[in-house]
Design a protein around this motif. Structure first.
Motif, mmCIF file in Angstrom:
data_model
loop_
_atom_site.group_PDB
_atom_site.id
_atom_site.type_symbol
_atom_site.label_atom_id
_atom_site.label_comp_id
_atom_site.label_asym_id
_atom_site.label_seq_id
_atom_site.Cartn_x
_atom_site.Cartn_y
_atom_site.Cartn_z
ATOM 1 N N VAL A 261 -15.463 4.096 10.455
ATOM 2 C CA VAL A 261 -15.708 3.501 9.163
ATOM 3 C C VAL A 261 -15.880 4.848 8.109
ATOM 4 O O VAL A 261 -15.703 4.822 7.085
ATOM 5 C CB VAL A 261 -17.366 2.936 9.405
ATOM 6 N N GLU A 262 -16.641 5.932 8.651
ATOM 7 C CA GLU A 262 -17.059 7.033 7.819
ATOM 8 C C GLU A 262 -15.414 7.468 7.463
ATOM 9 O O GLU A 262 -15.499 7.758 6.061
ATOM 10 C CB GLU A 262 -17.658 8.039 8.701
ATOM 11 N N HIS A 263 -14.398 7.595 8.220
ATOM 12 C CA HIS A 263 -13.281 8.379 7.793
ATOM 13 C C HIS A 263 -12.746 7.148 6.479
ATOM 14 O O HIS A 263 -12.022 7.780 5.758
ATOM 15 C CB HIS A 263 -12.269 8.360 8.866
ATOM 16 N N SER A 264 -12.694 6.108 7.111
ATOM 17 C CA SER A 264 -12.205 4.967 6.072
ATOM 18 C C SER A 264 -12.747 5.016 4.685
ATOM 19 O O SER A 264 -11.997 5.219 3.517
ATOM 20 C CB SER A 264 -12.244 3.446 6.545
ATOM 21 N N MET A 265 -14.040 5.087 4.603
ATOM 22 C CA MET A 265 -14.845 5.015 3.336
ATOM 23 C C MET A 265 -14.380 6.659 2.528
ATOM 24 O O MET A 265 -14.321 6.271 1.373
ATOM 25 C CB MET A 265 -16.407 5.001 3.535
ATOM 26 N N ASN A 266 -14.421 7.576 3.314
ATOM 27 C CA ASN A 266 -14.076 8.826 2.527
ATOM 28 C C ASN A 266 -12.710 8.599 1.863
ATOM 29 O O ASN A 266 -12.481 9.193 0.795
ATOM 30 C CB ASN A 266 -14.274 10.155 3.728
ATOM 31 N N ALA A 267 -11.682 8.134 2.629
ATOM 32 C CA ALA A 267 -10.368 8.175 2.210
ATOM 33 C C ALA A 267 -10.302 7.242 0.891
ATOM 34 O O ALA A 267 -9.563 7.373 0.024
ATOM 35 C CB ALA A 267 -9.483 7.467 3.368
ATOM 36 N N LEU A 268 -10.884 6.127 1.381
ATOM 37 C CA LEU A 268 -11.043 4.964 0.056
ATOM 38 C C LEU A 268 -11.533 5.986 -1.388
ATOM 39 O O LEU A 268 -11.012 5.886 -2.361
ATOM 40 C CB LEU A 268 -11.964 3.839 0.053
ATOM 41 N N GLN A 269 -12.560 6.442 -1.095
ATOM 42 C CA GLN A 269 -13.221 7.489 -2.173
ATOM 43 C C GLN A 269 -12.189 8.443 -2.914
ATOM 44 O O GLN A 269 -12.048 8.264 -3.886
ATOM 45 C CB GLN A 269 -14.533 7.997 -1.541
ATOM 46 N N GLU A 270 -11.472 9.200 -1.883
ATOM 47 C CA GLU A 270 -10.614 10.062 -2.462
ATOM 48 C C GLU A 270 -9.573 9.623 -3.330
ATOM 49 O O GLU A 270 -9.151 10.010 -4.243
ATOM 50 C CB GLU A 270 -10.084 10.930 -1.348
ATOM 51 N N CYS A 271 -8.845 8.386 -2.655
ATOM 52 C CA CYS A 271 -7.912 7.862 -3.441
ATOM 53 C C CYS A 271 -8.430 6.929 -4.534
ATOM 54 O O CYS A 271 -7.420 6.615 -5.358
ATOM 55 C CB CYS A 271 -7.206 6.725 -2.460
ATOM 56 N N GLY A 272 -9.590 6.737 -4.884
ATOM 57 C CA GLY A 272 -10.094 6.053 -5.825
ATOM 58 C C GLY A 272 -9.644 4.726 -5.595
ATOM 59 O O GLY A 272 -9.501 3.687 -6.834
ATOM 60 N N MET A 273 -9.552 4.041 -4.647
ATOM 61 C CA MET A 273 -9.045 2.674 -4.406
ATOM 62 C C MET A 273 -9.887 1.451 -4.076
ATOM 63 O O MET A 273 -11.091 2.145 -3.237
ATOM 64 C CB MET A 273 -8.062 2.432 -3.379
ATOM 65 N N LYS A 274 -9.907 0.261 -4.375
ATOM 66 C CA LYS A 274 -11.047 -0.662 -4.255
ATOM 67 C C LYS A 274 -10.320 -1.716 -3.323
ATOM 68 O O LYS A 274 -11.021 -2.740 -3.327
ATOM 69 C CB LYS A 274 -11.255 -1.097 -5.789
ATOM 70 N N LYS A 275 -9.412 -1.522 -2.743
ATOM 71 C CA LYS A 275 -8.790 -2.672 -1.940
ATOM 72 C C LYS A 275 -8.789 -1.754 -0.252
ATOM 73 O O LYS A 275 -7.932 -0.754 -0.211
ATOM 74 C CB LYS A 275 -7.612 -3.185 -2.210
ATOM 75 N N PHE A 276 -9.205 -2.413 0.693
ATOM 76 C CA PHE A 276 -9.016 -1.950 2.101
ATOM 77 C C PHE A 276 -8.618 -2.971 3.014
ATOM 78 O O PHE A 276 -9.110 -4.025 2.726
ATOM 79 C CB PHE A 276 -10.375 -1.200 2.492
ATOM 80 N N ALA A 277 -7.719 -2.443 3.955
ATOM 81 C CA ALA A 277 -7.567 -3.560 4.936
ATOM 82 C C ALA A 277 -7.482 -2.968 6.340
ATOM 83 O O ALA A 277 -7.483 -1.606 6.285
ATOM 84 C CB ALA A 277 -5.840 -4.041 4.506
ATOM 85 N N ILE A 278 -7.357 -3.808 7.413
ATOM 86 C CA ILE A 278 -7.436 -3.276 8.680
ATOM 87 C C ILE A 278 -6.379 -4.059 9.471
ATOM 88 O O ILE A 278 -6.068 -5.091 9.132
ATOM 89 C CB ILE A 278 -8.887 -3.267 9.551
ATOM 90 N N ALA A 279 -5.794 -3.533 10.687
ATOM 91 C CA ALA A 279 -4.776 -3.957 11.317
ATOM 92 C C ALA A 279 -4.645 -3.556 12.693
ATOM 93 O O ALA A 279 -5.507 -2.423 13.042
ATOM 94 C CB ALA A 279 -3.589 -3.507 10.609
ATOM 95 N N GLY A 280 -4.147 -4.211 13.720
ATOM 96 C CA GLY A 280 -4.031 -3.730 14.962
ATOM 97 C C GLY A 280 -4.945 -4.251 15.787
ATOM 98 O O GLY A 280 -5.856 -4.981 15.381
ATOM 99 N N GLY A 281 -4.684 -4.452 17.144
ATOM 100 C CA GLY A 281 -5.618 -5.061 18.232
ATOM 101 C C GLY A 281 -6.867 -4.602 18.247
ATOM 102 O O GLY A 281 -8.076 -5.645 18.121
ATOM 103 N N VAL A 282 -7.422 -3.436 17.668
ATOM 104 C CA VAL A 282 -8.868 -3.143 17.636
ATOM 105 C C VAL A 282 -9.620 -3.739 16.197
ATOM 106 O O VAL A 282 -10.793 -3.886 16.062
ATOM 107 C CB VAL A 282 -8.993 -1.476 17.843
#
Ligand code: KG4
Ligand code: ZN
Length: 349
Positions: A261-282
């Motif tokens: 979660v922490e890495h995903s939120m930091n990445a979103l902030q850096e890219c300035g993006m407002k859309k986030f998706a997850i994928a894969g078995g986990v």
């Protein structure tokens, strides 16, 4: 008429095949987003006996099942090969012997019927699973791909265009779930079992480490966490302390979820993006989903996730990814081969 115009003016129907690990799967997908059939023949029961996927058994089983699974996919869609615009197949990454079964079947069908062949990257398939139930989702967005073999944080710039922001340095997230599950006596596949048992445990009972990779802020490392769990189990055994399986599972799961979660939120902030998706078995993990849901809501980010059946290995996701390749004019020759270590962005053109 160029291919892009063809895609706009006419329905494109694709027969997709997936055999990269322990699922023999075929699907019929229309226009990348509408699933007409999605047949999955899982080998999990066979591999459970050995505590993990046995590559030779996987290839043999794929060979036994593939023709029937493809026939069933066409039959369920109420279609024949004549209705197909392309045959898509996963050609990497994955187990080489397993991939070869799907690739050979797809090449044979394409050669015999004259229908174009499209090789698809397995991870691109996982990401594209999000298009099936979220008709409005379009790039650009950030996607966290977490499966048994992969952990990637990806910026999806456009269809088929990816920038990898972070990846695992050692174990994939699913692999860590599977190894810890085995250590606490839950068996294979560990992810769903840890998810279930954790509901009975206290996620704050044991402080397991949240690994950071010093020189790459978005990279993951799960092997240290796995060792911390093993050390905890050993020290309990030496001290004669009873281990609470549910507390270990919940505390381990929380350590994985916190980092993802922490890495995903930091990445979103850096890219300035407002859309986030997850994928894969986990991505089926209930704690991960609810933590991401909460964090995304707090930050006004739209959160996309596939249903569990589309998180696990399946061919519908391969058909979704193949559609966008088809529209760009990508076609493969009969020299298409299985590439077990295929990197995202290393696609054969
Ligand atoms: O995407 P997938 O089906 O196959 C690969 O491409 O690797 O992912 C399988 C992985 C396994 O490691 C399995 O334990 C994990 O996904 N998994 C889960 C859950 N369901 C499956 N991990 C955590 N929680 C779950 N609910
Ligand atoms: Zn997969």
């Amino acid at each position: 008429m160029d291919t892009e115009t063809t895609c706009k003016n006419k329905d494109i129907t694709i027969l997709a095949i997936e055999s990269s690990c322990d699922e023999t799967a075929a699907a019929v997908v229309r226009n990348g987003r509408e699933v007409l059939s999605n047949i999955i023949s899982s080998q999990i029961d066979l591999h459970t006996l050995y505590g993990g996927v046995v590559p030779e058994i996987a290839s043999r089983k794929h060979t036994e099942r593939i023709n029937q699974v493809i026939a069933e996919a066409l039959q369920t869609a109420d279609m024949t090969l004549r209705d197909m615009d392309a045959i898509a197949v996963t050609y990497g990454p994955g187990l080489v012997g397993a991939l070869l079964v799907g690739v050979s079947a797809a090449k044979a069908i394409s050669f015999a019927s004259g229908i174009p062949l499209i090789g698809v990257h397995h991870i691109e398939g996982h990401i594209s699973a999000n298009y099936i139930e979220n008709k409005e989702l379009e790039p650009p967005y950030v996607c966290l791909v977490v499966s048994g073999g992969h952990s990637h944080l990806v910026q999806v710039r456009d269809y088929g265009e990816y920038e990898i922001m972070g990846r695992t340095r050692d174990d994939a997230a699913g692999e860590a779930f599977d190894k810890v599950a085995r250590a606490i006596g839950l068996g294979y596949p560990g992810g769903p079992k840890i998810d279930k048992v954790s509901k009975e445990g206290d996620p704050d009972a044991i402080k397991f480490p949240r690994a950071k990779v010093a020189d790459a802020v978005y990279d993951f490392s799960f092997s240290g966490l796995k060792s911390a769990v093993l050390n905890y189990l050993n020290s309990c055994e030496m001290k004669g302390i009873a281990v609470c399986q549910a507390d270990v599972a919940a505390s381990f799961q929380k350590a994985v979820v916190d980092v993802l979660v922490e890495h995903s939120m930091n990445a979103l902030q850096e890219c300035g993006m407002k859309k986030f998706a997850i994928a894969g078995g986990v991505a089926s993990n209930s704690a991960l989903r609810s933590a991401l849901e909460e964090e995304c809501a707090r930050r006004n980010i739209t959160f996309y996730h596939p249903s569990p059946i589309l998180c696990t290995d399946n061919a519908a996701m391969i058909g979704a990814a193949a559609y966008y390749e088809y529209c760009k004019g990508v076609r493969h020759g009969y020299d298409l081969n299985a590439v077990p270590n295929l990197k995202l962005g290393d696609k054969k053109t």
